[in-house]
Motif scaffolding. Structure first.
Motif, PDB file in Angstrom:
ATOM      1  N   LEU A 280       2.368  -6.872  -6.092  1.00 33.09           N
ATOM      2  CA  LEU A 280       2.904  -5.541  -5.817  1.00 33.09           C
ATOM      3  C   LEU A 280       1.768  -4.564  -5.531  1.00 33.09           C
ATOM      4  O   LEU A 280       1.868  -3.745  -4.609  1.00 33.09           O
ATOM      5  N   ARG A 281       0.703  -4.633  -6.294  1.00 24.94           N
ATOM      6  CA  ARG A 281      -0.432  -3.740  -6.052  1.00 24.94           C
ATOM      7  C   ARG A 281      -0.990  -3.936  -4.638  1.00 24.94           C
ATOM      8  O   ARG A 281      -1.311  -2.969  -3.938  1.00 24.94           O
ATOM      9  N   ARG A 282      -1.118  -5.196  -4.219  1.00 25.34           N
ATOM     10  CA  ARG A 282      -1.656  -5.467  -2.879  1.00 25.34           C
ATOM     11  C   ARG A 282      -0.736  -4.910  -1.796  1.00 25.34           C
ATOM     12  O   ARG A 282      -1.193  -4.310  -0.815  1.00 25.34           O
ATOM     13  N   ALA A 283       0.569  -5.121  -1.953  1.00 18.67           N
ATOM     14  CA  ALA A 283       1.525  -4.620  -0.955  1.00 18.67           C
ATOM     15  C   ALA A 283       1.420  -3.106  -0.837  1.00 18.67           C
ATOM     16  O   ALA A 283       1.445  -2.545   0.265  1.00 18.67           O
ATOM     17  N   ASN A 284       1.283  -2.431  -1.968  1.00 19.89           N
ATOM     18  CA  ASN A 284       1.179  -0.969  -1.936  1.00 19.89           C
ATOM     19  C   ASN A 284      -0.131  -0.508  -1.307  1.00 19.89           C
ATOM     20  O   ASN A 284      -0.148   0.464  -0.531  1.00 19.89           O
ATOM     21  N   ARG A 285      -1.226  -1.174  -1.625  1.00 22.23           N
ATOM     22  CA  ARG A 285      -2.497  -0.773  -1.018  1.00 22.23           C
ATOM     23  C   ARG A 285      -2.432  -0.886   0.498  1.00 22.23           C
ATOM     24  O   ARG A 285      -2.949  -0.036   1.228  1.00 22.23           O
ATOM     25  N   MET A 286      -1.797  -1.948   0.999  1.00 21.69           N
ATOM     26  CA  MET A 286      -1.768  -2.181   2.445  1.00 21.69           C
ATOM     27  C   MET A 286      -0.938  -1.161   3.207  1.00 21.69           C
ATOM     28  O   MET A 286      -1.188  -0.913   4.388  1.00 21.69           O
ATOM     29  N   VAL A 287       0.053  -0.545   2.549  1.00 22.44           N
ATOM     30  CA  VAL A 287       0.859   0.461   3.251  1.00 22.44           C
ATOM     31  C   VAL A 287       0.418   1.878   2.885  1.00 22.44           C
ATOM     32  O   VAL A 287       1.082   2.850   3.279  1.00 22.44           O
ATOM     33  N   GLY A 288      -0.677   2.018   2.147  1.00 28.65           N
ATOM     34  CA  GLY A 288      -1.227   3.331   1.851  1.00 28.65           C
ATOM     35  C   GLY A 288      -0.620   4.030   0.657  1.00 28.65           C
ATOM     36  O   GLY A 288      -0.739   5.249   0.524  1.00 28.65           O
ATOM     37  N   ASN A 289       0.024   3.262  -0.255  1.00 32.04           N
ATOM     38  CA  ASN A 289       0.619   3.854  -1.454  1.00 32.04           C
ATOM     39  C   ASN A 289      -0.318   3.752  -2.647  1.00 32.04           C
ATOM     40  O   ASN A 289      -1.261   2.955  -2.654  1.00 32.04           O
ATOM     41  N   ALA A 290      -0.012   4.521  -3.683  1.00 35.17           N
ATOM     42  CA  ALA A 290      -0.601   4.263  -4.990  1.00 35.17           C
ATOM     43  C   ALA A 290      -0.131   2.886  -5.459  1.00 35.17           C
ATOM     44  O   ALA A 290       0.980   2.439  -5.122  1.00 35.17           O
ATOM     45  N   GLU A 291      -0.958   2.192  -6.234  1.00 34.43           N
ATOM     46  CA  GLU A 291      -0.648   0.805  -6.604  1.00 34.43           C
ATOM     47  C   GLU A 291       0.635   0.667  -7.409  1.00 34.43           C
ATOM     48  O   GLU A 291       1.278  -0.381  -7.398  1.00 34.43           O
ATOM     49  N   GLY A 292       1.038   1.726  -8.107  1.00 35.89           N
ATOM     50  CA  GLY A 292       2.231   1.641  -8.937  1.00 35.89           C
ATOM     51  C   GLY A 292       3.510   2.075  -8.265  1.00 35.89           C
ATOM     52  O   GLY A 292       4.552   2.162  -8.931  1.00 35.89           O
ATOM     53  N   LEU A 313       5.711  -1.582   6.515  1.00 32.43           N
ATOM     54  CA  LEU A 313       5.941  -2.505   5.414  1.00 32.43           C
ATOM     55  C   LEU A 313       4.781  -3.475   5.279  1.00 32.43           C
ATOM     56  O   LEU A 313       3.995  -3.662   6.214  1.00 32.43           O
ATOM     57  N   ALA A 314       4.706  -4.116   4.112  1.00 33.52           N
ATOM     58  CA  ALA A 314       3.812  -5.248   3.903  1.00 33.52           C
ATOM     59  C   ALA A 314       4.495  -6.191   2.923  1.00 33.52           C
ATOM     60  O   ALA A 314       5.126  -5.736   1.955  1.00 33.52           O
ATOM     61  N   VAL A 315       4.399  -7.499   3.186  1.00 32.74           N
ATOM     62  CA  VAL A 315       5.027  -8.513   2.333  1.00 32.74           C
ATOM     63  C   VAL A 315       3.927  -9.371   1.720  1.00 32.74           C
ATOM     64  O   VAL A 315       3.086  -9.920   2.439  1.00 32.74           O
ATOM     65  N   THR A 316       3.931  -9.482   0.394  1.00 32.38           N
ATOM     66  CA  THR A 316       2.930 -10.253  -0.330  1.00 32.38           C
ATOM     67  C   THR A 316       3.620 -11.210  -1.284  1.00 32.38           C
ATOM     68  O   THR A 316       4.841 -11.278  -1.365  1.00 32.38           O
ATOM     69  N   ARG A 367       8.177 -15.694  -5.712  1.00 34.15           N
ATOM     70  CA  ARG A 367       8.613 -14.302  -5.565  1.00 34.15           C
ATOM     71  C   ARG A 367       7.786 -13.583  -4.508  1.00 34.15           C
ATOM     72  O   ARG A 367       6.572 -13.730  -4.452  1.00 34.15           O
ATOM     73  N   SER A 368       8.484 -12.785  -3.690  1.00 36.42           N
ATOM     74  CA  SER A 368       7.828 -11.972  -2.671  1.00 36.42           C
ATOM     75  C   SER A 368       7.979 -10.507  -3.032  1.00 36.42           C
ATOM     76  O   SER A 368       8.922 -10.105  -3.729  1.00 36.42           O
ATOM     77  N   TYR A 369       7.055  -9.704  -2.505  1.00 36.64           N
ATOM     78  CA  TYR A 369       7.056  -8.257  -2.761  1.00 36.64           C
ATOM     79  C   TYR A 369       6.933  -7.513  -1.447  1.00 36.64           C
ATOM     80  O   TYR A 369       6.092  -7.846  -0.607  1.00 36.64           O
ATOM     81  N   ILE A 370       7.793  -6.522  -1.271  1.00 36.78           N
ATOM     82  CA  ILE A 370       7.782  -5.710  -0.055  1.00 36.78           C
ATOM     83  C   ILE A 370       7.355  -4.304  -0.435  1.00 36.78           C
ATOM     84  O   ILE A 370       8.051  -3.597  -1.180  1.00 36.78           O
ATOM     85  N   GLY A 371       6.193  -3.915   0.049  1.00 38.87           N
ATOM     86  CA  GLY A 371       5.745  -2.540  -0.101  1.00 38.87           C
ATOM     87  C   GLY A 371       6.200  -1.731   1.097  1.00 38.87           C
ATOM     88  O   GLY A 371       6.145  -2.193   2.240  1.00 38.87           O
TER      89      GLY A 371
END
Length: 556
Positions: A280-292, A313-316, A367-371
């Motif tokens: 989840l942290r990686r997905a958020n970093r890639m779309v420019g969000n805070a990690e949480g 979006l980013a999928v990790t 499990r996949s995560y979509i940021g």
């Protein structure tokens, strides 16, 4: 609210720690000689929290203290040893009066077990003050201790599969009110319409540790009230977001998750949050969000999303095929693009209005995560948007037709670079490092070695609460049952049948089975990516100083 002071008589022996046991690399289990000492230590830690302290989970003779790092856990252990448990400690408390209709299914059984008649049981229950010693089992469930032992009764031999919300019960030396329908083995003596847990209240729990409770018999019919769902009223409109994504197919299990809600275990609320927090942290970093920031967690793929407005979006996490199609219901989309695209995982990509993203089945991982740039919006419950499958707090799992609000990206935030998602080896056993204990003394040294030497298979019964493992059963070296005490994410409990259960994000905050070991924080994300049929092997961890540094947990 009135200040309550814990008093001791002059004849009471000096209260000293029985012991401090490690519970993984970020928690300690403090053993104490009495409930009185538990309440004193709990009050001191609550009134004067230490740096890095997250949760203080009290039980009958133990307190579990969780920390944001191994160093904080070690400092907390030293601090606890320095405290005077005979010193009175002030804590905020309130007197809570609860109206009860005494017509419970087990009232006659309790009358027989105690040697009292029905009326005498009611008189004993209403004729004394009860103190909320600690919480656990479920949000709003408080373990109440009475002023005399006349109502001490054993739990039922066969627990009920469903105890209704509002049931007033006795179990061992405690009384309690069930806040929501749930399984339970306590003796039911009555019912109340008091709402024990309500997220719309400033203090969601009607009874908090340290409060005093008086039960009052009434003859009026009690309408049992379930736990209300979370309201969005306390979340500012700018944090709610605007409609951004529509769920067309939810797949097997898709939920909204962020980094969870640590710090509320004393109220019976687990931290929940993403199972694979690194993903989840990686997905958020890639779309420019805070990690949480909140994103989407899905199991085994199968999710289909439609963009209502342009998104990034980013999928990790799991290795899954991605497909973006123009969509059939948007004239705007058909004018902008007609090509089918296949974005890569672990890299940001655009999903334009009207386009649909389909997430396929994983070839590795689970499990996949979509940021989503800006983060998923919606109501905040106890500081988090996470869905908690154990307590029912947070948004419902995603369904076909669910509209997901998306918040505006923060000014100045930029889209990040592609990153690599590390996944457990799918061909061999995944090795998870553990810290033995805190209850390894319930097993012989040979059994502990067997636990570390064997391979364990992940079963299909696994979920967000825990991984259920199968292998040669482990045997205990002690008879009887362990009194319920606090547990942590990563704890490996061993039920009587001997098959271990590895607790994950939505685990109960207390448990009554001995914990043979706890997986170190750095290896917990691996457990989130283990599908049924894969194998796990545990190995003793190095000292905390030699473990890799991982992000601190916090209330944020």
């Amino acid at each position: 609210m009135a200040a309550m002071q814990l008093q001791r008589t002059s004849t009471a022996p000096h209260a000293e720690l029985t012991g401090i046991r490690p519970a993984g690399d970020r928690a300690i289990l403090v053993e104490l000689p009495s409930l009185e000492a538990v309440l004193s230590l709990q009050a001191q830690l609550t009134a004067h929290p230490q740096p890095g302290q997250i949760d203080v989970i009290a039980a009958a003779t133990t307190i579990l203290i969780t920390a944001d790092s191994p160093q904080s856990a070690q400092a907390l252990a030293a601090h606890v040893r320095s405290l005077d448990l005979d010193a009175p400690a002030d804590t905020e408390s309130a007197l809570v009066t609860i109206d009860v209709v005494y017509d419970g299914e087990d009232l006659d059984e309790v009358a027989s077990l105690t040697g009292l008649g029905r009326e005498a049981v009611v008189a004993a229950h209403t004729g004394q003050l009860w103190t909320a010693a600690f919480a656990g089992f479920a949000p709003g469930f408080a373990y109440l201790t009475g002023e005399n032992p006349s109502l001490e009764v054993p739990r039922r031999r066969s627990p009920r599969t469903a105890v209704p919300a509002g049931a007033v019960a006795l179990g061992g030396a405690y009384s309690a009110v069930y806040p929501r329908q749930s399984p339970g083995g306590w003796q039911l003596i009555g019912r109340t319409d008091a709402v024990m847990w309500d997220l719309d209240r400033e203090n969601p729990a009607l009874i908090r540790p340290g409060d005093t409770v008086r039960f009052q018999a009434v003859r009026a019919h009690a309408v049992v009230t379930e736990v209300p769902e979370a309201s969005a009223s306390r979340t500012p409109a700018e944090q709610q977001g605007s409609p951004g994504l529509a769920v067309r197919k939810p797949g097997l299990q898709a939920t909204v998750q962020d980094l969870g809600r640590p710090g509320f275990a004393s109220l019976g609320v687990s931290s929940a949050g993403a199972m694979d927090r690194g993903a989840l942290r990686r997905a958020n970093r890639m779309v420019g969000n805070a990690e949480g920031a909140a994103g989407i967690e899905l199991l085994f793929g199968g999710l289909e999303l439609e963009a209502l407005t342009d998104q990034v979006l980013a999928v990790t996490g799991a290795a899954v095929p991605l497909e973006v199609t123009p969509g059939t219901d948007s004239a705007q989309a058909s004018q902008r693009t007609t090509a089918v695209r296949h974005p890569a995982c672990d890299a940001p990509f655009a999903l334009l209005a009207g386009e649909r993203l389909t997430v396929g089945n994983p070839s590795a991982g689970l499990r996949s995560y979509i940021g989503v740039r800006g983060g998923i919006g919606g109501a905040v419950a106890l500081g988090s948007r996470s869905t908690d499958s154990m307590s029912g707090i947070g948004p419902k799992p995603l369904e076909a037709g669910t509209i997901l609000p998306v918040q505006a990206a923060k000014p100045g935030s930029i889209v990040g670079h592609p990153e690599i998602s590390p996944l457990p080896d799918q061909d061999g056993a995944t090795v998870l490092r553990v810290v033995p204990g805190p209850r390894q003394d319930w097993f012989s040294p040979e059994t502990l070695q067997d636990f570390l030497a064997r391979e364990w298979t992940v079963t299909p019964q696994s979920n967000r609460i825990g991984l259920r493992l199968n292998g040669q059963p482990l045997t205990r070296s002690r008879d009887g049952e362990l009194a319920s005490e606090g547990t942590v994410r990563g704890a490996v409990q061993v039920p009587p049948e001997g098959q271990p259960v590895l607790f994950l994000s939505d685990h109960p905050v207390t448990g009554g089975y001995p914990v043979i070991a706890v997986v170190v924080h750095a290896d917990l994300d691996k457990g989130a990516q283990l599908p049924p049929g894969t194998t796990v092997r545990f190995t003793a961890a190095a000292s905390p100083a030699e473990l890799p540094e991982t992000p601190k947990e916090s209330h944020a």
